[in-house]
Design an enzyme around this catalytic site. Structure first.
Site, PDB file in Angstrom:
ATOM      1  N   ASP A 152       0.903  -1.227   0.034  1.00 15.49           N
ATOM      2  CA  ASP A 152      -0.145  -0.098   0.026  1.00 15.49           C
ATOM      3  C   ASP A 152       0.771   1.225   0.003  1.00 15.49           C
ATOM      4  O   ASP A 152       1.973   1.088   0.933  1.00 15.49           O
ATOM      5  CB  ASP A 152      -0.797  -0.119   1.296  1.00 15.49           C
ATOM      6  N   GLU A 219       1.394  -0.599  -4.945  1.00 18.11           N
ATOM      7  CA  GLU A 219       0.615   0.676  -5.289  1.00 18.11           C
ATOM      8  C   GLU A 219       1.723   1.752  -5.423  1.00 18.11           C
ATOM      9  O   GLU A 219       2.117   2.815  -4.371  1.00 18.11           O
ATOM     10  CB  GLU A 219      -0.473   0.828  -4.218  1.00 18.11           C
TER      11      GLU A 219
END
Ligand code: NOJ
Length: 486
Positions: A152, A219
């Site tokens: 993330d 990401e």
């Protein structure tokens, strides 16, 4: 199968605010349930990938609770700073969720840093125990049999050691994500993406290398393609698959899509592998962004471009944004137009109360969106689900769609055409017509072509080495199987 965070959390940001990285939140079940899920998925030929959140924790995490006390050994696990000379925050960084990225802590008399909500303090990756603890987290899940991790906000852990102010954004600069208001007024030079970050991803990679087949998805929001591609690692020794958001940004603009694919693939190091994303829990639904007909065109590209496709659940149904009356998402509370709730509606499996997602009488956390459920679409050859299944089957059956080279064909503006080829063996061609008129595209010579999939029934047809493709239609063609020598 990639799961959003399932760890215990007060759910201020729906699980991205973790209080315990090595447990399961009771709303989802127990660790034993999770183990069963991994085993069952394995039996079905699926692998489970987890969201790994290195940049921040919940403020209720025991690390932060302890770190809040001056002099505690956990103090350095987060970023604590004295006020600027005027008494305000130590620098000009802003939170992606609105307002300053610093919150004053009355109790200890310093500011702490949070790139997102004040209840999501940023971890300090310059403090070696943080990196070690997060690697232990990764190890914990890999030992339990997960196939990999989605990292993330992968760039966010790299902060400038001097915490210098961010410069203003350059006019017209690309953001690589949806407009975020105030956040977009800065160039995120110092609050993310410091080159020191790469050593952490090399370490994570060394860990993953101990688990055969384990992979990392990243990401990586970074507008500069070269810098973005740096997350593959100079020797392909960092993140296996940094997400390429070009499809998401291009939407239904096929010329932009072609440019994005070319620029992205040119930036990826030799032997690196692209990973395309057309939708996510952070964006408006594909079908709502581009309309349902054009959504099918994007799905056709997603599943046939060279690289790994990431399909956001529900997009295979053409699920539009749901009508959400009560805003739950913190982003939406800050700015309703940024809210992500509409894209997070539960899956519709069947007709009837609960839609097969929950039992009748139980109200799901968000309303369902208006879409024909899986059971109905599965029986309808004209459905989006049927198209996606056909494309997935074609991918499984045609090695060139998985492994072949990608060559763009000459077309007029608004039309995208490319060939996927294993020279001398097999070839598939994709023609996507985004214009309002039929187009005729010349096909690579000499072969007899057959239509494998089309996004809708229309005038498309093949005559010799020409394909006619109707307005807002896409087709996947292949050499006749009997001529491929398989
Ligand atoms: C990126 C995630 O995709 C998003 O949903 C989340 O709000 C932020 N990271 C913060 O963790």
């Amino acid at each position: 199968m990639l799961l959003s965070p399932v760890y215990p959390s007060p759910m201020h940001d729906f699980g991205y605010d973790v209080t315990d990285h090595t447990a399961i939140d009771p709303v989802y079940g127990t660790l034993a349930d999770f183990d069963r899920l991994v085993r069952r998925a394995d039996e079905l030929g699926l692998r489970v990938v987890l969201d790994f959140i290195p940049n921040h924790t919940s403020d209720r995490h025991s690390w932060f609770v302890r770190g809040r006390k001056l002099g505690d050994e956990y103090r350095d696990w987060y970023h604590w700073r004295d006020p600027a000379p005027d008494g305000g925050p130590p620098n000009n960084w802003v939170s992606a969720f609105g307002g300053p990225a610093w919150t004053w802590d009355e109790h200890s008399g310093q500011y702490y840093l949070h790139s997102f909500l004040p209840s999501m303090p940023d971890l300090n990756w310059r403090h070696p125990p943080v990196a070690a603890a997060m690697l232990d987290v990764a190890r914990f899940w890999l030992d339990r049999g997960v196939a990999g991790l989605r990292v993330d906000c992968a760039t966010s852990i790299g902060k400038d050691p001097l915490l210098r102010d961010n410069p203003p954004a350059e006019p017209g600069a690309l953001a690589q994500h949806r407009p975020l208001g105030e956040y977009d007024n800065q160039r995120h030079l110092h609050d993310a993406g410091h080159p020191d970050t790469h050593r952490h991803y090399r370490e994570l990679r060394r860990l993953l290398d101990h688990y055969p087949g384990a992979l990392s998805l990243g990401e990586v929001h970074e507008p500069d393609h070269q810098v973005w591609a740096g997350y593959y690692g100079q020797d392909l020794d960092e993140i296996h698959l940094p997400f390429a958001f070009g499809l998401l940004e291009a939407g239904a603009d096929l010329d932009a899509l072609r440019r994005a694919v070319l620029e992205t693939t040119q930036a990826i190091p030799a032997s690196g592998w692209p990973c395309w994303v057309a939708g996510s829990h952070d964006e408006r639904r594909l079908a709502s962004r581009v309309g349902s007909d054009r959504a099918r065109l994007v799905l056709l590209a997603l599943l046939t471009l060279r690289g790994t496709p990431v399909l956001y659940y529900g997009d295979e149904l053409g699920m539009p944004d749901a009508d959400v009356l009560e805003i739950l998402d913190p982003w939406g509370r800050y700015r309703p137009d940024l809210g992500r709730d509409p894209a997070r509606a539960p899956m519709r499996w069947q007709h009837g109360p609960g839609a097969g997602f929950t039992t009748g009488g139980v109200r799901p956390w968000l309303p369902f969106s208006e879409v024909e459920p899986v059971s109905a679409q599965a029986a309808d050859p004209a459905s989006t689900l049927h198209l996606v299944r056909t494309l997935a089957d074609a991918r499984a059956a045609a090695p060139e769609l998985r492994l072949g080279e990608q060559r763009f064909l000459d077309t007029e503006p608004g039309v995208l055409a490319y060939s996927r080829v294993l020279p001398g063996k097999a070839e598939s061609v994709v023609v996507i017509n985004g214009t309002a008129a039929p187009v005729v595209v010349g096909l690579p010579g000499g072969a007899e072509w057959t239509v494998v999939a089309r996004t809708r029934e229309s005038v498309s047809g093949i005559s010799g080495s020409y394909a006619t493709v109707g307005p807002v239609e896409g087709v996947l063609l292949r050499h006749r199987v009997d001529r491929m020598g398989e």
